[in-house]
Write a protein that holds these residues in place. Structure first.
Motif, mmCIF file in Angstrom:
data_model
loop_
_atom_site.group_PDB
_atom_site.id
_atom_site.type_symbol
_atom_site.label_atom_id
_atom_site.label_comp_id
_atom_site.label_asym_id
_atom_site.label_seq_id
_atom_site.Cartn_x
_atom_site.Cartn_y
_atom_site.Cartn_z
ATOM 1 N N ASP A 191 0.898 -1.023 0.039
ATOM 2 C CA ASP A 191 0.084 0.046 0.080
ATOM 3 C C ASP A 191 0.796 1.339 -0.092
ATOM 4 O O ASP A 191 0.616 2.184 -0.660
ATOM 5 C CB ASP A 191 -0.714 0.102 1.245
ATOM 6 N N GLN A 194 2.166 1.869 -3.418
ATOM 7 C CA GLN A 194 1.171 2.052 -4.504
ATOM 8 C C GLN A 194 0.777 3.677 -4.159
ATOM 9 O O GLN A 194 0.448 4.357 -5.070
ATOM 10 C CB GLN A 194 -0.193 1.383 -3.943
ATOM 11 N N LEU A 195 0.861 3.876 -2.848
ATOM 12 C CA LEU A 195 0.663 5.338 -2.641
ATOM 13 C C LEU A 195 1.525 6.477 -3.321
ATOM 14 O O LEU A 195 1.427 7.399 -4.009
ATOM 15 C CB LEU A 195 0.453 5.634 -1.182
ATOM 16 N N THR A 197 3.769 5.978 -5.592
ATOM 17 C CA THR A 197 3.699 5.864 -7.171
ATOM 18 C C THR A 197 2.578 6.019 -8.109
ATOM 19 O O THR A 197 2.147 6.067 -9.018
ATOM 20 C CB THR A 197 4.102 4.336 -7.550
ATOM 21 N N ASN A 198 1.497 6.781 -7.107
ATOM 22 C CA ASN A 198 0.254 7.247 -7.588
ATOM 23 C C ASN A 198 0.609 8.639 -8.263
ATOM 24 O O ASN A 198 1.031 9.529 -7.262
ATOM 25 C CB ASN A 198 -0.794 7.068 -6.678
ATOM 26 N N ALA A 200 -1.176 11.111 -9.330
ATOM 27 C CA ALA A 200 -2.217 12.209 -8.559
ATOM 28 C C ALA A 200 -1.637 12.418 -7.119
ATOM 29 O O ALA A 200 -1.745 13.825 -6.796
ATOM 30 C CB ALA A 200 -3.731 11.585 -8.573
ATOM 31 N N PHE A 201 -1.141 11.456 -6.392
ATOM 32 C CA PHE A 201 -0.543 11.808 -5.168
ATOM 33 C C PHE A 201 0.714 12.485 -5.358
ATOM 34 O O PHE A 201 0.993 13.448 -4.378
ATOM 35 C CB PHE A 201 -0.503 10.378 -4.186
ATOM 36 N N TYR A 313 -6.751 9.277 -1.665
ATOM 37 C CA TYR A 313 -5.761 8.408 -2.562
ATOM 38 C C TYR A 313 -5.248 7.439 -1.639
ATOM 39 O O TYR A 313 -4.645 6.592 -2.243
ATOM 40 C CB TYR A 313 -4.750 9.439 -3.031
ATOM 41 N N TYR A 380 -6.410 8.157 -11.887
ATOM 42 C CA TYR A 380 -5.913 7.481 -10.690
ATOM 43 C C TYR A 380 -6.461 7.899 -9.429
ATOM 44 O O TYR A 380 -6.593 7.612 -8.135
ATOM 45 C CB TYR A 380 -4.542 7.841 -10.621
ATOM 46 N N GLN A 381 -7.783 8.839 -9.776
ATOM 47 C CA GLN A 381 -8.675 9.650 -8.526
ATOM 48 C C GLN A 381 -9.804 8.584 -8.294
ATOM 49 O O GLN A 381 -10.030 7.934 -8.951
ATOM 50 C CB GLN A 381 -9.167 10.785 -8.919
#
Length: 381
Positions: A191, A194-195, A197-198, A200-201, A313, A380-381
């Motif tokens: 997780d 994932q966060l 590499t997002n 949008a984040f 996110y 990605y949102q």
């Protein structure tokens, strides 16, 4: 018996009332003990840098063990110790090194408190805006009241107020619901990846970096700016009061517009940039007071949107960590840069012309915020 929402509102009221003096008046305290603007900037960088190191660690521990309230209580108590080291600068000949040490202790334990509190409110399902508005009002009323105290008893007053306020804060933690623990596992590590590499984040972190650099520089040197335009220290508190009333109104009212968070973020950055223009042109006290209304509104829009987007996110197990990463890697990194560069620019061109660079920084943030409307980011949102 108070509802959970009322308990959180009380918590934010006490938290922001305690810290307003150090946030608003610390640089004129440093000026009073003979430090330069560059030294003020370096101390400000330590205040933020210590938080960058500490916040993700505290966030991960809170997510893993569900001890968010304990973490906030420990942070409050130790930050009092750090805060009470600052007044010693009045009695030693070369206080700069001691101020650096005090800043590091204070920030490493104070800075994680706000993102941890944000994660608790958002995870509880309570309207964040209604809770955060209490913090804004408390900050504004408190800093307004501190103005005459600072002029009468000196800037050292702010550290005593902080110590008393944080004792009350620890008491206020009683009765709040205990967050559930999340077992550390390979899934939690996935997780985290994932966060981070997002896209949008990551874009949110970039916007936070620019806004953090700009607003922290502007706020840190605001009390010095007020003196530079030949106004009294009481006007610093009065201006903050106007700003925070505007913040509180927007926190409560904005939900009625039904704007999406990306729209709030864009409008907030634009309004912030325009408000700082008034510090440069015409740069008079009436113009500065006028600027507080859009500045408070813009900051509220940015804060509400950024913490809400970070929560959206984040995987469920990463609520506190996402807020800590936003505070540390986004806002925190920007604040370090802003403090150092802002102090250097203020030394070079003067504190009034420094605000030209604040306008440029918030304007660039607004341009980046437009990226949230791109299809690839929206996916990605």
């Amino acid at each position: 018996m108070l509802s959970d929402e009322r308990r959180y509102q009380l918590l934010y009221l006490v938290l922001y009332a305690a810290g307003n003096g150090i946030a608003g008046y610390r640089n004129i305290f440093f000026e009073d003990i003979g430090l330069t603007e560059s030294q003020m900037g370096l101390i400000g960088a330590v205040l933020v840098g210590a938080g960058i190191v500490a916040q993700p660690i505290w966030g991960m521990l809170a997510d893993a063990y569900g001890r968010t309230k304990l973490a906030m209580a420990v942070g409050a108590v130790v930050s009092i110790v750090g805060g009470l080291l600052f007044p010693l600068g009045m009695v030693i000949e070369s206080p700069f090194v001691l101020m650096i040490v005090a800043a590091g202790i204070y920030s490493a334990f104070r800075s994680p408190i706000v993102p941890l509190a944000n994660s608790m409110v958002l995870s509880s399902g309570i309207d964040y805006g209604n809770v955060r508005a209490f913090g804004s009002v408390a900050f504004g009323v408190g800093i307004l009241a501190l103005g005459p105290l600072v002029e009468t008893f000196g800037t050292v007053t702010i550290f005593g107020v902080y110590a008393v306020g944080m004792v009350v804060f620890v008491i206020s933690l009683r009765g709040l619901p205990k967050p559930s623990a999340t077992e550390l596992s390979p899934d939690l590590r996935e997780d985290s990846l994932q966060l981070l590499t997002n896209p949008a984040f990551v874009l949110l972190l970039a916007v936070g970096l620019l806004v953090g650099a700009s607003t922290t520089t502007a706020n840190s040197f605001f009390s010095v700016y007020i003196r530079a335009i030949e106004a009294s220290d009481t006007m610093t508190g009065a201006a903050w009061f106007v700003r925070t009333l505007a913040e509180a109104a927007v926190f409560i009212w904005i939900v009625r517009l039904g704007w999406r968070h990306r729209t709030q973020l864009l409008v907030g950055a634009i309004v912030l940039a325009l408000s700082f223009v008034l510090y440069v042109t015409p740069g008079t006290l009436p113009a500065v007071f006028l600027a507080q209304i859009p500045q408070g509104a813009g900051f509220a829009l940015f804060t509400l949107a950024s913490v809400s987007l970070a929560h959206e996110y984040a995987p469920e197990a990463m609520s506190a960590s996402a807020q800590a990463l936003l505070a540390a890697l986004g806002l925190g990194t920007g604040r370090v840069f802003g403090q150092v560069v802002g102090g250097w620019i203020a030394d070079l061109v003067g504190v009034q012309d420094m605000y030209i660079f604040v306008v440029l920084g918030t304007g660039l943030a607004a341009l980046l915020t437009a990226g949230f409307f791109h299809r690839r980011i929206q996916a990605y949102q």
